[in-house]
Scaffold this active site. Structure first.
Site, mmCIF file in Angstrom:
data_model
loop_
_atom_site.group_PDB
_atom_site.id
_atom_site.type_symbol
_atom_site.label_atom_id
_atom_site.label_comp_id
_atom_site.label_asym_id
_atom_site.label_seq_id
_atom_site.Cartn_x
_atom_site.Cartn_y
_atom_site.Cartn_z
ATOM 1 N N ASN A 209 1.080 -1.378 -0.176
ATOM 2 C CA ASN A 209 -0.130 -0.186 0.098
ATOM 3 C C ASN A 209 0.499 1.697 -0.389
ATOM 4 O OD1 ASN A 209 0.628 0.812 2.911
ATOM 5 N ND2 ASN A 209 -0.413 -0.960 2.962
ATOM 6 N N ASP A 278 -5.292 -5.977 4.660
ATOM 7 C CA ASP A 278 -6.164 -6.852 4.795
ATOM 8 C C ASP A 278 -6.381 -8.161 4.884
ATOM 9 O OD1 ASP A 278 -7.583 -4.764 6.635
ATOM 10 O OD2 ASP A 278 -8.278 -3.823 5.168
ATOM 11 N N LYS A 337 -14.287 2.317 14.968
ATOM 12 C CA LYS A 337 -13.372 1.071 14.987
ATOM 13 C C LYS A 337 -12.964 1.130 16.488
ATOM 14 C CE LYS A 337 -11.995 1.622 10.585
ATOM 15 N NZ LYS A 337 -10.711 2.051 9.283
ATOM 16 N N LYS A 341 -12.754 -2.509 18.317
ATOM 17 C CA LYS A 341 -11.285 -2.715 18.240
ATOM 18 C C LYS A 341 -10.666 -2.435 20.494
ATOM 19 C CE LYS A 341 -10.301 -2.600 13.827
ATOM 20 N NZ LYS A 341 -9.044 -2.427 13.131
#
Ligand code: CTP
Length: 400
Positions: A209, A278, A337, A341
């Site tokens: 990425n 991912d 998130k 998480k």
């Protein structure tokens, strides 16, 4: 950082003495009050007038030149210094200080100061590697003096080797580190991940990425400046490791997960700044995939572990920080998130905005806390944002 700081620059007699002129100029441009002390040999290589002009202060060379003032001068400079830097530091000045010799203005003032002293050695490779010089350096390090590693490159003696005067940016960074910080994270163990993971397709190709790793490095740097013991788990070998940071290099998400888990138990703060892929290819080809073999190519991908989610699940005492790269609905996705998480803090940014996100040195971020409170910040350098993030972490840790 350098604004109104009193910096004493000691220039000893190496060919790199002329490079110290650039350092003095930069320090003054950054707002420092710079005082130069030159050895007599240094003054033969570069005229003291140069350093006088660049620093805006008188340059001291010969301790007996102005007999009525010399003792006052060396004591007052020694006392006023916020930081002392010897650049270049020759084998001779290192040897003198290591052995308690104070026979000129520079060695005498170093002896008299309680400020941090940073040596920037620059000399011929054989001299630098000489066991006597190395022994002196080791001795001084154990006594609390600081040293920069010389660079490898072309030397004045027309050889290539270790001994080159480092780039000015590196010296400035080292000085900033020594001057900085209120020791907000003194004694804390901080674990930071940085960069974009790379998932191998075959020995020459990978899925990656756009992450440069700069944000993670900036956070690691800021934490080290505040006295933390920092472990940086990085996918990018190109960036210089910040002073005081221990780097461990990994390639893919599974390796990163392993290392993060290894250090997590024992850390006080864990910060997942890495852009983790991912997905990864289900199989990695052992040999390069040749185009003759396949007209079309399908790569099957499987989910990588969500490292941060795993850390959130087994969180005990750790302060856990995540990052979120979004292109829309930043705050809503960010809040989700934080909850999903089990985070204490999340730094969210809209990577679609100009001046934010991957491969630029600025960022525009919002910080979302555990209670979903949001603080929004304007565009700033990643280094400045790193300092804010670390300051906020320290503030929240102190409330616990
Ligand atoms: N992260 C992680 N492991 C993954 C993916 C992400 O630890 N496999 C971490 C990142 O380091 C970051 C946070 O999770 O701190 C959020 O990453 P982000 O890519 O924004 O979101 P994802 O959780 O991957 O979700 P999505 O890509 O669907 O937005």
């Amino acid at each position: 950082m350098f604004q109104n700081k009193h910096i004493v620059v000691g220039i000893s007699g190496g060919i790199a003495a002329f490079k110290a002129a650039g350092l003095v100029s930069q320090l003054r441009q950054h707002g420092a009050d710079v005082h130069c002390i030159m050895t007599e040999h240094a003054a033969k290589l570069v005229t003291p007038i140069t350093f006088g002009e660049l620093s805006g202060n008188d340059v001291i060379v010969d301790m007996f030149a102005n007999i009525s003032k010399w003792d006052v001068e060396h004591i007052s400079l020694a006392q006023m210094a916020d930081l002392f830097v010897i650049a270049p530091a020759t084998a001779n000045i290192i040897g003198k200080v290591a052995n308690g010799i104070a026979d000129d203005m520079l060695s005498t003032t170093i002896m008299a100061t309680k400020a941090k002293v940073l040596f920037v050695p620059a000399m011929n490779t054989n001299m630098y590697e000489n066991p006597i010089v190395q022994g002196n350096i080791e001795k001084l390090k154990t006594l609390g003096y600081f040293f920069m590693e010389p660079e490898i490159g072309h030397l004045a003696c027309n050889t290539v080797g270790k001994g080159r005067f480092p780039e000015l940016d590196m010296i400035m960074e080292e000085m900033e580190y020594l001057l900085s910080g209120n020791q907000l994270l003194q004694g804390k163990k901080v674990l930071v991940s940085a960069g974009g993971t790379k998932e191998n397709i075959d020995p020459v190709r990978y899925i990656g990425n756009r992450s440069s790793g700069k944000m993670g490095y900036a956070v690691a740097r800021a934490a080290a400046m505040e006295g933390a013991n920092v472990t940086l788990v990085s996918c990018n070998r190109e960036l210089p490791v910040p002073v005081g940071v221990h780097a461990i290099y990994v390639k893919n998400a599974c390796d990163m997960e392993k290392v993060m888990n290894e250090f997590y138990e024992d850390c006080d703060v864990a910060i997942m700044a890495a852009a983790v892929s991912d997905y990864r290819p289900v199989t990695e080809a052992m040999k390069k995939i040749k185009k003759e073999d396949c007209e079309t190519l399908t790569i099957n991908l499987e989910l990588n572990p969500d490292i941060l989610m795993g850390l959130g699940k087994k969180k005990t005492h750790q302060f856990l920080v995540g990052f979120a790269a979004e292109t829309n609905d930043v705050l809503n996705y960010g809040k989700r998130k934080v909850e999903k998480k089990n985070l204490d803090m999340l730094v969210a940014n809209d990577v679609a905005m100009d001046g934010a996100g991957f491969n630029v040195s600025t960022n525009i971020a919002s910080i979302i806390y555990k209670d979903l409170r949001v603080e929004q910040y304007p565009k700033m350098s990643k280094n400045d944002l790193g300092k804010i993030i670390v300051g906020k972490i320290a503030e929240n840790l102190s409330k616990r």
